[in-house]
Design a protein around this motif. Sequence first.
Motif, mmCIF file in Angstrom:
data_model
loop_
_atom_site.group_PDB
_atom_site.id
_atom_site.type_symbol
_atom_site.label_atom_id
_atom_site.label_comp_id
_atom_site.label_asym_id
_atom_site.label_seq_id
_atom_site.Cartn_x
_atom_site.Cartn_y
_atom_site.Cartn_z
ATOM 1 N N GLY A 298 0.715 -1.455 0.063
ATOM 2 C CA GLY A 298 0.193 0.004 -0.129
ATOM 3 C C GLY A 298 0.861 1.633 0.325
ATOM 4 O O GLY A 298 0.501 2.700 -0.161
ATOM 5 N N GLY A 299 2.431 1.276 0.231
ATOM 6 C CA GLY A 299 2.977 2.223 -0.211
ATOM 7 C C GLY A 299 3.145 2.861 -1.384
ATOM 8 O O GLY A 299 3.275 4.655 -0.946
ATOM 9 N N GLY A 300 2.420 2.882 -2.322
ATOM 10 C CA GLY A 300 2.927 3.398 -3.548
ATOM 11 C C GLY A 300 1.259 4.392 -3.190
ATOM 12 O O GLY A 300 1.651 5.792 -3.282
ATOM 13 N N ARG A 301 0.306 4.145 -2.920
ATOM 14 C CA ARG A 301 -0.505 4.882 -2.835
ATOM 15 C C ARG A 301 -0.272 6.019 -1.435
ATOM 16 O O ARG A 301 -0.693 7.243 -1.971
ATOM 17 N N GLY A 302 0.027 5.576 -0.623
ATOM 18 C CA GLY A 302 -0.195 6.775 0.400
ATOM 19 C C GLY A 302 0.913 7.495 -0.164
ATOM 20 O O GLY A 302 1.121 8.928 0.462
ATOM 21 N N ALA A 701 -5.857 7.293 -16.520
ATOM 22 C CA ALA A 701 -6.052 8.309 -16.048
ATOM 23 C C ALA A 701 -7.479 8.176 -15.611
ATOM 24 O O ALA A 701 -7.471 9.029 -14.787
ATOM 25 N N LYS A 702 -8.208 6.600 -15.121
ATOM 26 C CA LYS A 702 -9.068 7.104 -14.459
ATOM 27 C C LYS A 702 -9.075 6.924 -12.827
ATOM 28 O O LYS A 702 -8.662 7.121 -12.154
ATOM 29 N N ALA A 703 -7.605 6.287 -13.218
ATOM 30 C CA ALA A 703 -7.187 5.731 -11.622
ATOM 31 C C ALA A 703 -6.074 6.895 -10.860
ATOM 32 O O ALA A 703 -6.246 7.160 -10.055
ATOM 33 N N ALA A 704 -5.371 8.189 -12.006
ATOM 34 C CA ALA A 704 -5.229 8.936 -11.708
ATOM 35 C C ALA A 704 -6.350 10.157 -10.410
ATOM 36 O O ALA A 704 -6.413 10.817 -9.816
ATOM 37 N N GLY A 705 -7.613 10.174 -11.950
ATOM 38 C CA GLY A 705 -8.473 11.036 -11.413
ATOM 39 C C GLY A 705 -9.429 10.378 -9.322
ATOM 40 O O GLY A 705 -9.191 10.700 -9.036
ATOM 41 N N HIS A 706 -9.426 8.868 -9.745
ATOM 42 C CA HIS A 706 -9.862 8.524 -8.490
ATOM 43 C C HIS A 706 -9.202 9.223 -7.137
ATOM 44 O O HIS A 706 -9.690 9.797 -6.324
ATOM 45 N N MET A 707 -8.025 9.653 -7.579
ATOM 46 C CA MET A 707 -6.636 9.312 -6.077
ATOM 47 C C MET A 707 -6.887 11.033 -6.638
ATOM 48 O O MET A 707 -6.427 11.144 -5.083
ATOM 49 N N LEU A 708 -6.772 11.584 -7.479
ATOM 50 C CA LEU A 708 -6.912 13.045 -7.168
ATOM 51 C C LEU A 708 -8.387 13.720 -6.573
ATOM 52 O O LEU A 708 -8.721 14.601 -5.728
ATOM 53 N N VAL A 709 -9.344 12.934 -7.111
ATOM 54 C CA VAL A 709 -10.583 13.372 -6.663
ATOM 55 C C VAL A 709 -11.017 12.775 -4.953
ATOM 56 O O VAL A 709 -11.027 13.822 -3.954
ATOM 57 N N GLY A 710 -10.002 11.997 -4.847
ATOM 58 C CA GLY A 710 -9.988 11.267 -3.063
ATOM 59 C C GLY A 710 -9.488 12.390 -2.438
ATOM 60 O O GLY A 710 -9.698 12.615 -1.314
ATOM 61 N N ASP A 711 -8.291 12.363 -2.920
ATOM 62 C CA ASP A 711 -7.207 13.396 -2.158
ATOM 63 C C ASP A 711 -8.038 15.100 -1.768
ATOM 64 O O ASP A 711 -8.031 15.786 -1.422
ATOM 65 N N LEU A 712 -8.412 14.959 -3.297
ATOM 66 C CA LEU A 712 -9.645 16.652 -2.826
ATOM 67 C C LEU A 712 -10.650 16.832 -1.698
ATOM 68 O O LEU A 712 -11.228 17.703 -1.278
#
Length: 984
Positions: A298-302, A701-712
């Motif tokens: 899980g380190g990559g996502r964190g 793009a979907k994976a990056a968008g999911h992470m961006l939206v979660g962080d936002l």
Amino acid sequence: GCLGAVVAFIACFLAAAVGGVSGDLCLLMEQSETRAGLESVGGTLGLSGSAAVDAALDCLGAAGSGNLETTLGLASPIASLSSMSTDLGQVLKCRPAASSADLVAAPPPPWDASGTGFKCFSLQFAPGPGASFRDLLTASSWDCDEAAFGTSAGDLGRLAETRGQDVRQSVNALCAPSSPWGQLGIALVDAQTDAAAISGRLDCSASKAQWAELSDQVCGALVTSYLGAVQSWLFVGIFAALGAVAEYKLWRHLKDNRSLWWDDHDADLPTGMRKKLACLLAEGVGAPDDDDGEGGGGGGRGSMLASLRMSGGNKRASGMLGASRGSRASAKGRLSFGGDPSVMRIAEKFMEAEDPSVEDAVRTWLEGDLLPDYENVFATLAVAERLLAWRQLERLRKAKKVQEVPKPPEPNLLPPHEIFKEGYTLHDPDGFPGADANGNPIPKGEIAKMRKNFAVCKKAWDKYGEEKQKYTDWVLYNARRENFEVDAEIEYPEDIDHLRPISQKSKKKMKVIIKKVPADLARALWTDEIKQVVPAGVDPKCRKDKNLAKSFKGLEERCFAGLEDTVVGKLMALARTDKAIWEGVVSNAASASGKKPPTPPKEPKGLVNPKELFSTGKDAALYEGFDADGMPTAKAGGGELAEKEVAALKKKHDAAQVVWDKHQAAVSKFEEDLKAFNEEAASAAEGEEGGIPLGQKEKSAKAAGHMLVGDLVRKVIADKAAEVATQVNLGERDPEELKELIVQQEYKEEEIITDPVLKAIRKFDEEQTNKVSTSLFRDLFDALAADELQAGTHDFYGDIADGDLDIAISGVQELGLENQDGDITYTDFKGYIEGKDVETSAGKAPGNLVAFLMANRMDVWLEDNEVTRIFSPRSWRAKLTGDDSYTTKSPKKGGRRSMNDDEGDDDEDDGAKKKKDKKKDKGDDDDNDKKDKKDKKDKKEKKEEKEEEEEAEDDGKKDKKDKDEKKEKKEKKDEKADDGKKDK
């Protein structure tokens, strides 16, 4: 599953151990309740005698009475002790013996005259340690005459007196408290008291009841509970083991980031015992310095979310992401997010674009889903926390626990971040280094010592920081209450001047003015004196709210689902045609044919370029010169290498060369295979950039968008929490009972004035409106004369006479510089008084203070003096030579005035001159020549004077007309000024 099974079996073992110990304890307690049991274990428990066993049974046994006084047979000894003490007390009640005087005064026995003879007696005392009671006294008698009888009787009397005194002294010594018998009596009394106290405290019935209750708990509840726990954990362990087997059988074919990494790194798969115990020995995978590595799953996502944290601004986050791009580009085969580095690159490019539309969309979505309820709950909890802190502060004040805090001394140690500042690199945020000056790792032994010194220093400075904060709070507390009244300015001492508010516009310190003071000054407080609400402390409580907990569940997924089309569309527009994003990404187009992408070779342990083998690392300080292959040619300091040393170094160098060449060959082969794989994938990608299929790009793009939206989502919630917390800390949501006690204050920018004019105006313009009333001109000119700035450039304005003030004010009004309220601005006033230009052209109005004053002076002078009259040459000569004796007669008043008089110079009479000349001619009759010359000269002068008089009369008429016009104009001006003053 394996871990759960192991934990369950360990818990089962521990429960069984505790249950077994509880069973043994129960057996021991049961044995202690019987005589046979106590006799068998009595030695272990310290019960060695039968009396101790009887006492234990009496207190612990079921048939025991619970009274140790009877069991131990203490009643009879206690009674005997009491009787003995009483008897000894009676014996020691001594009475004083009769004195010798009483013995002498006693009457003699009656004389028996009928007797015919005398019997003499003698007594002998023989006391001694060995003498018996019979031997103490020896008596003898004999017949004697009267004289002998008298002598014998006297001896007996004296002997009785002496022995009586001895007896009295002995009895008194015997009865004294310090005598052995007296001490014995005291000891018996104390023993009797103690015995009486013991007699009432030998009842152990309460202990007997507690022992019985403890025995029931140990033998009943404790043993039974742990036996049940053993069974429960055993079942859990069995089911966990079955679950682990099921996981292995069912899930081993599924792929996640970790399993995908292992697929790409077959050489790193654990083998042997590590493989068998993988459930217990699992470790993070990926390179240690890889920001994109999974780090145990899980380190990559964190790491991604940490770098994308936007609370510090988009540029800062972009910089953090950009710093990691170079490291990824330089390490081939370093993957993230299931082997796809494009996810991070897409997010990175979006951050660099600084497009706020996605964040605005997320905020809008949250406003309709979560934020209103979140704000209400957060505000309620925050206000409750603030009220609690306020009440605690009130209690401290009532208890008068707010005491003076002394200024703490600064530690004699260096600050932690400066201890290892020199000679080390790679410092962490606290200042502790990670490598030496050359970038080499620090030895473990040295790190341990450094950690110890660092901890001591950090502890001292942390304590100093806490004490200094308390001191600062105390100084601020007193400074605010130094002048506790409305409109008073809070003066900040030097120690806390850094706490003074800073203007956001000018970046200068501001003044703090008290605007509202509570009625009860003893309870007054500033809003920041209450413990500040921290958003991070309130937010977890909000998330536990029943209503909000439902909203938070799956919040990020729901938000992304609602904004997926917008977000993914923007990311695809940014990333689809960007070659840098898809560089090094493994295409899945070739995977459809069953081919796997090539795996990068694993770097051997201790791999180093042979040319740098001895010039870097731990051997760098041992050698000084090196050849082209990296072999040392000399020792440090210039010493030569022995043949044996060269041979050993050569052997080591050759071994490193073999490992290096082998690894480089493997890397070259991997690059060739990867190139061929990518070419095949590109041909199957239908012309997409980088050979990556469109579907794969959309997935990234979907994976990056999911992470961006979660962080936002987390950022927007955090911003809302910080906003509400700020409102609460400022007292904007306080209840009325607290608002009444809060001191209100305002901030004003503290001007740094260098202009004397503005400094003088500020005396009458405290609101800093940069305007002043014209009625204050007198005070304003006096303030300029005071010259607080000591500039020396405007102090002469104080010399303006009171009579000139009306001229100065009327000049302001004529120029239109005075507004309807009778005020003039700072800029207009400064230009008005500092203007130096004076108009010399006829008909032009004055434009500044100097011009108005000059015009007024000229008008007055023209009115009071006939400056238009023309003087004769003789008059000019008299004026230039300063001849005071020369006088003229005033045509107006008929008197004489001095040539120096302003009016006398303008009123010269030609008739008086002619008379004077005639007198002079008469006085010169003796000299005819001179007289003739004088007559000619006089005639000529008379002719010139007549012409001058005619011209002067014409000019006088003209000047008089001009004077009348100026006078009329001035009267109109004065009337206008008077009307303006009346209106004002």
